[in-house]
Motif scaffolding. Structure first.
Motif, short mmCIF file in Angstrom:
data_model
loop_
_atom_site.label_atom_id
_atom_site.label_comp_id
_atom_site.label_asym_id
_atom_site.label_seq_id
_atom_site.Cartn_x
_atom_site.Cartn_y
_atom_site.Cartn_z
N SER A 170 0.83 -1.20 0.00
CA SER A 170 0.00 0.00 0.00
C SER A 170 0.87 1.26 0.00
O SER A 170 0.60 2.22 -0.73
CB SER A 170 -0.92 -0.01 1.23
OG SER A 170 -1.71 1.17 1.26
N LEU A 171 1.91 1.26 0.81
CA LEU A 171 2.80 2.42 0.88
C LEU A 171 3.54 2.67 -0.43
O LEU A 171 3.78 3.81 -0.81
CB LEU A 171 3.81 2.22 2.02
CG LEU A 171 3.24 2.26 3.45
CD1 LEU A 171 4.31 1.89 4.46
CD2 LEU A 171 2.66 3.64 3.76
N LYS A 172 3.88 1.57 -1.12
CA LYS A 172 4.62 1.69 -2.38
C LYS A 172 3.70 1.74 -3.59
O LYS A 172 4.17 1.78 -4.73
CB LYS A 172 5.60 0.51 -2.52
CG LYS A 172 6.70 0.52 -1.46
CD LYS A 172 7.67 -0.64 -1.66
CE LYS A 172 8.77 -0.62 -0.61
NZ LYS A 172 9.74 -1.72 -0.80
N ARG A 173 2.38 1.71 -3.33
CA ARG A 173 1.37 1.79 -4.38
C ARG A 173 1.57 0.72 -5.45
O ARG A 173 1.56 0.98 -6.65
CB ARG A 173 1.38 3.19 -5.02
CG ARG A 173 0.98 4.28 -4.07
CD ARG A 173 0.92 5.63 -4.76
NE ARG A 173 0.51 6.67 -3.82
CZ ARG A 173 0.35 7.96 -4.15
NH1 ARG A 173 0.56 8.34 -5.40
NH2 ARG A 173 -0.02 8.85 -3.25
N ARG A 174 1.77 -0.50 -5.00
CA ARG A 174 1.91 -1.61 -5.92
C ARG A 174 0.87 -2.67 -5.56
O ARG A 174 0.30 -2.65 -4.46
CB ARG A 174 3.32 -2.21 -5.84
CG ARG A 174 3.63 -2.88 -4.53
CD ARG A 174 5.08 -3.30 -4.44
NE ARG A 174 5.35 -4.05 -3.22
CZ ARG A 174 6.55 -4.32 -2.75
NH1 ARG A 174 7.61 -3.88 -3.42
NH2 ARG A 174 6.72 -5.00 -1.63
N PRO A 175 0.59 -3.61 -6.47
CA PRO A 175 -0.43 -4.63 -6.18
C PRO A 175 -0.10 -5.42 -4.92
O PRO A 175 1.05 -5.76 -4.68
CB PRO A 175 -0.37 -5.53 -7.43
CG PRO A 175 0.18 -4.65 -8.50
CD PRO A 175 1.16 -3.75 -7.81
N LYS A 176 -1.14 -5.71 -4.13
CA LYS A 176 -0.94 -6.46 -2.89
C LYS A 176 -0.72 -7.95 -3.15
O LYS A 176 -0.15 -8.64 -2.31
CB LYS A 176 -2.14 -6.25 -1.97
CG LYS A 176 -2.34 -4.81 -1.51
CD LYS A 176 -3.55 -4.69 -0.61
CE LYS A 176 -3.77 -3.24 -0.18
NZ LYS A 176 -4.96 -3.08 0.69
N ASP A 177 -1.18 -8.44 -4.29
CA ASP A 177 -1.12 -9.87 -4.53
C ASP A 177 -0.98 -10.14 -6.02
O ASP A 177 -1.77 -9.65 -6.82
CB ASP A 177 -2.40 -10.54 -4.01
CG ASP A 177 -2.22 -12.02 -3.80
OD1 ASP A 177 -1.64 -12.67 -4.69
OD2 ASP A 177 -2.65 -12.53 -2.76
N ILE A 178 0.02 -10.91 -6.41
CA ILE A 178 0.24 -11.21 -7.81
C ILE A 178 -0.88 -12.07 -8.37
O ILE A 178 -1.10 -12.12 -9.59
CB ILE A 178 1.61 -11.91 -8.00
CG1 ILE A 178 2.01 -11.89 -9.48
CG2 ILE A 178 1.56 -13.35 -7.48
CD1 ILE A 178 2.15 -10.51 -10.06
N LEU A 179 -1.64 -12.76 -7.50
CA LEU A 179 -2.75 -13.58 -7.97
C LEU A 179 -3.99 -12.76 -8.27
O LEU A 179 -4.99 -13.29 -8.74
CB LEU A 179 -3.09 -14.67 -6.94
CG LEU A 179 -2.05 -15.78 -6.76
CD1 LEU A 179 -2.56 -16.83 -5.81
CD2 LEU A 179 -1.68 -16.42 -8.09
N GLY A 180 -3.94 -11.47 -8.01
CA GLY A 180 -5.05 -10.61 -8.39
C GLY A 180 -5.98 -10.27 -7.23
O GLY A 180 -5.63 -10.40 -6.06
N PHE A 181 -7.19 -9.87 -7.60
CA PHE A 181 -8.20 -9.47 -6.62
C PHE A 181 -9.01 -10.68 -6.17
O PHE A 181 -9.35 -11.55 -6.97
CB PHE A 181 -9.16 -8.44 -7.22
CG PHE A 181 -8.51 -7.21 -7.76
CD1 PHE A 181 -8.06 -6.20 -6.92
CD2 PHE A 181 -8.34 -7.04 -9.13
CE1 PHE A 181 -7.46 -5.06 -7.42
CE2 PHE A 181 -7.75 -5.90 -9.65
CZ PHE A 181 -7.30 -4.90 -8.79
N ALA A 182 -9.34 -10.71 -4.88
CA ALA A 182 -10.28 -11.71 -4.37
C ALA A 182 -11.67 -11.10 -4.44
O ALA A 182 -11.92 -10.03 -3.89
CB ALA A 182 -9.93 -12.10 -2.94
#
Length: 229
Positions: free
Chosen positions: A181-193
């Motif tokens: 969140s701090l680095k503004r990057r995706p939280k999970d490479i598998l995508g959104f739940a």
């Protein structure tokens, strides 16, 4: 879309196991839910690891993927398996529909929808419905379940799960989420739940009834089968 970046240069899909035995079993499960039809569009077909198993059951199939490296592997696999009834298209969820000149009995995607936002899923279903034959179905496989995926990530479904391991894993996942969140990057490479009830609302909005079933081979994923009411 994090998945687009991750899979751009990949040559194999994100299946739990890459053996032909496993791919064959996974394909049989999906063919059961596809439940017939003569023509099929597979969005996000990847290296055609499932598509070639679908081929004997359909008269004509179209595989679509945004990754050139994936489609190159798909061509090799199609040729190796002597599948004469498969065409491939290079496109993503936005550019696909202008490249089609036909409609289908089944439109499917496996392990792809979690890389789309709810707004993009809404648009995908809307566009897909315009290329769906009468009595056709949209079948979306292996969507991350927002209720179960977090539990799987902390190891709750592991055979050797215990309180300490779950606690440590929970701390690690929390730290990863904060840093992302701090680095503004995706939280999970598998995508959104995605919550299946929200997917169902989108399906209903476009005139579809939706049936939700559990995945046989991924305990934290589900399938949705949509058909017109």
């Amino acid at each position: 879309m994090s998945g687009k970046i991750f899979f751009k240069d990949k040559k194999h899909g994100g299946h739990r196991y890459s053996s032909e035995e496993f791919l064959s079993m996974e394909a049989r499960e999906k063919l059961f839910h596809l439940d017939g039809g003569r023509t099929l569009l597979d969005f996000g077909c990847g290296a055609a690891e499932l598509l070639t198993y679908y081929a004997p059951e359909y008269e004509q199939l179209v595989g679509v993927d945004f990754s050139e490296s994936m489609l190159e592997e798909a061509r090799k696999r199609i040729e190796k398996n002597k599948c004469k009834n498969i065409d491939l298209i290079l496109a993503d969820h936005e550019t696909l529909w202008t490249k089609l000149d036909s409609s289908f009995d089944r439109i499917t995607a496996a392990g792809v929808i979690q890389y789309l936002t709810f707004q993009e899923i809404d648009k995908f279903i809307s566009d897909a419905s315009k290329h769906l034959n009468k009595d056709g179905k949209i079948v979306l496989f292996d969507i991350l379940d927002s209720r179960l995926y977090p539990l799987w990530k902390i190891g709750l479904f592991s055979q050797d799960a215990n309180g300490l391991k779950i606690l440590c894993k929970t701390g690690f996942e929390f730290r990863t989420a904060i840093l992302a969140s701090l680095k503004r990057r995706p939280k999970d490479i598998l995508g959104f739940a995605h919550n299946p009830y929200i997917i169902e609302k989108i399906a209903n909005k476009h005139g579809f009834r939706m049936v939700c079933v559990r995945s046989m081979y991924y305990e934290y994923k589900y399938h949705t089968i949509m058909f017109r009411t």
